[in-house]
Motif scaffolding. Sequence first.
Motif, PDB file in Angstrom:
ATOM      1  N   GLN A  33       0.797  -1.225   0.300  1.00 33.44           N
ATOM      2  CA  GLN A  33       0.202   0.093   0.308  1.00 33.44           C
ATOM      3  C   GLN A  33       0.928   1.371   0.109  1.00 33.44           C
ATOM      4  O   GLN A  33       0.331   2.936   0.050  1.00 33.44           O
ATOM      5  N   GLY A  67       2.250   2.627  -2.104  1.00 36.19           N
ATOM      6  CA  GLY A  67       1.713   3.721  -3.650  1.00 36.19           C
ATOM      7  C   GLY A  67       1.000   4.000  -3.397  1.00 36.19           C
ATOM      8  O   GLY A  67       0.356   5.265  -3.296  1.00 36.19           O
ATOM      9  N   SER A  68      -0.212   3.928  -2.764  1.00 33.33           N
ATOM     10  CA  SER A  68      -1.148   4.556  -2.175  1.00 33.33           C
ATOM     11  C   SER A  68      -1.307   5.566  -1.324  1.00 33.33           C
ATOM     12  O   SER A  68      -1.633   6.885  -2.106  1.00 33.33           O
ATOM     13  N   ILE A  69      -1.035   5.022  -0.467  1.00 32.25           N
ATOM     14  CA  ILE A  69      -0.572   6.397   0.319  1.00 32.25           C
ATOM     15  C   ILE A  69       0.505   7.405   0.001  1.00 32.25           C
ATOM     16  O   ILE A  69       0.599   8.867  -0.384  1.00 32.25           O
ATOM     17  N   ARG A  99      -1.877   9.742  -2.541  1.00 32.17           N
ATOM     18  CA  ARG A  99      -2.367  10.722  -1.747  1.00 32.17           C
ATOM     19  C   ARG A  99      -2.280  11.738  -1.905  1.00 32.17           C
ATOM     20  O   ARG A  99      -2.234  12.845  -2.048  1.00 32.17           O
ATOM     21  N   ARG A 122      -1.225  13.977  -4.843  1.00 34.45           N
ATOM     22  CA  ARG A 122      -1.509  14.658  -5.362  1.00 34.45           C
ATOM     23  C   ARG A 122      -2.550  15.791  -4.289  1.00 34.45           C
ATOM     24  O   ARG A 122      -2.580  16.937  -4.587  1.00 34.45           O
ATOM     25  N   SER A 123      -2.384  14.971  -3.572  1.00 30.18           N
ATOM     26  CA  SER A 123      -2.973  16.896  -2.279  1.00 30.18           C
ATOM     27  C   SER A 123      -2.411  17.763  -2.575  1.00 30.18           C
ATOM     28  O   SER A 123      -2.267  18.836  -2.698  1.00 30.18           O
ATOM     29  N   LEU A 154      -6.356   5.842   8.587  1.00 25.40           N
ATOM     30  CA  LEU A 154      -5.374   5.175   8.019  1.00 25.40           C
ATOM     31  C   LEU A 154      -5.373   3.884   9.542  1.00 25.40           C
ATOM     32  O   LEU A 154      -4.385   2.923   8.673  1.00 25.40           O
ATOM     33  N   LEU A 155      -5.150   4.029  10.320  1.00 28.63           N
ATOM     34  CA  LEU A 155      -4.375   2.867  11.506  1.00 28.63           C
ATOM     35  C   LEU A 155      -5.995   1.971  11.986  1.00 28.63           C
ATOM     36  O   LEU A 155      -5.403   1.367  12.671  1.00 28.63           O
ATOM     37  N   SER A 210      -7.357   1.364   9.043  1.00 28.07           N
ATOM     38  CA  SER A 210      -7.531   0.473   7.476  1.00 28.07           C
ATOM     39  C   SER A 210      -6.654  -0.932   7.994  1.00 28.07           C
ATOM     40  O   SER A 210      -5.587  -0.410   8.569  1.00 28.07           O
ATOM     41  N   PRO A 211      -6.495  -1.916   6.531  1.00 20.84           N
ATOM     42  CA  PRO A 211      -5.930  -2.867   6.919  1.00 20.84           C
ATOM     43  C   PRO A 211      -4.243  -2.933   6.082  1.00 20.84           C
ATOM     44  O   PRO A 211      -3.806  -3.180   4.914  1.00 20.84           O
ATOM     45  N   LEU A 212      -3.484  -1.607   7.146  1.00 20.98           N
ATOM     46  CA  LEU A 212      -2.542  -0.688   6.078  1.00 20.98           C
ATOM     47  C   LEU A 212      -0.900  -1.251   7.289  1.00 20.98           C
ATOM     48  O   LEU A 212      -1.457  -1.935   8.464  1.00 20.98           O
ATOM     49  N   THR A 213      -0.179  -1.354   7.881  1.00 24.20           N
ATOM     50  CA  THR A 213       0.959  -1.685   8.288  1.00 24.20           C
ATOM     51  C   THR A 213       1.627   0.063   8.274  1.00 24.20           C
ATOM     52  O   THR A 213       1.312   0.565   7.752  1.00 24.20           O
TER      53      THR A 213
END
Lengths: 255, 261
Positions: B3, B5-7, B10, B13-14, B104-105, B107-110
Amino acid sequence: MIDARGLSKRYGDLAAVDDVSFSIGKGEIVGFLGPNGAGKTTTMRMITGFLPPTDGTAVVAGHDIFDDPIAARGAIGYLPETPPLYPEMTVTSYLDFVARIKGVARKQRRDSVDRAMERTDLTGVNRQVIGTLSKGFRQRVGLAQAIVHDPPVLILDEPTAGLDPLQIREIRALIAELTAPGAAQNTVILSTHIMAEVDAICRRVILINRGRKVVDAPLEELTADGTTLEEIFARHTSRDAADLEPDEPAEEAAS
Amino acid sequence: MKQIGSIAGRELRSMFVSPIAYGVMSLFSILAGVFFILDVAWFNEMLMRMQQYQAFDELAQWNLNDSLIGEFYGSMSVVLMFLIPGITMGLYASEKSNGTEELLLTSPLTIWDIVLGKFLAGAVFVTLLTLLVGMFPGLLFAYGDPEVGKTMSGLLGILLVGWTYVAIGGFASSITRNQIIAFLVSFVVLLTLLLLPAVADFGVAGSAPAVAEVLRYLSAAIHFEQLLKGLVDTADLAYFAVMIGVFLLLTKASVESVRWR
């Protein structure tokens, strides 16, 4: 679907949540009640994996929050008390980002986002920047974010707090619709201190006061003898009731 | 780790939907232009004087790389010290004030997905800034013959210094919910790093040579200078890798600490 087993959260000597256990089956919509500061938010944060319990654990959709935190978190749609929004993003790009981090596959992402916006009546504002939306609309984006990955479990922390009466009615109707029997998100915990909300949406009530569970029963059963929810709430959370708790004499002895 | 790349996406983009990124890049280009013109003017001035006084020894030492590009890179690394804290100050602090930290915390992220994703976003932005810096020495190739190797190794130095600053700025942002505090903390840390060689030379060199040596090693400036001289040594590269690694570890611990409270 949700099994809380002796959840406790202590800050030093203060127990914010003290040995709370409950089990919520598939399809149950539970009103999580209690006065401000009773430990509702803390309990929800422990189930969603934001805060680790000091003691006890929870199992969500078969995944223990300690043994398999990633899978447990993936099974939950969570709307915190303040909707977690990025004001500079558009509704669509925000929901696309949430779908990504919730693990929705690339191919399905567009459909998931479109469906979430449809279900929360956001399609008309999909290109708008979140910071320019009204509070009611922002709350809808918050709800859309919670359902975008089609989680089996929904946890909503005071979803109508701070809205005007019209917005409250809209959001409440929306929640009732989202959680109707047959919908994907039909296992729900909804915290509130508005009794009418529980009447309108929930079929079971868990009441906590000072970090402890004091009532856990179906709504029908509680109100069968004609008592209103307000009376039940007042009976279990008033100062008098609190004074009768067993830890009180110890405090008196100390003072 | 999937993930990151997702972070990072975003975050970038912001940056680019708001005027901040464009503002920083324009400001940076203008400053780079001003420094470059001043350095070129100074270079020519000195060249003329040396010819006037027939200072052939000095003239032999005088070259585009050490006397112009090196000076220019040095100035730009100082500019980065001011700009990067401005870019990184919101990385974590804004998540806390927006309440999106909770998203974020839960979500299924490390934690590593979050920390590495945010670092990557900052690193990509700094890479863009480095390319802007690189354009100016690029002009010199049209009118003169600077050494390609030295020019590139200096640019690599800017890039590594910038990435290190991003790691430090990210950590500063992770310890507070106030962006101003994040900016000030990272700025003070970066300034301290810059001043370490001076402290080592004038403060403790006489009394405690070992301490002076450690202080010099800790400073980014010393390792940057090696790259400006065209010396690409693994010891210097390792310094940047270690600094970035240490600050990413600290950031991870800091993000995770929400869960200990």
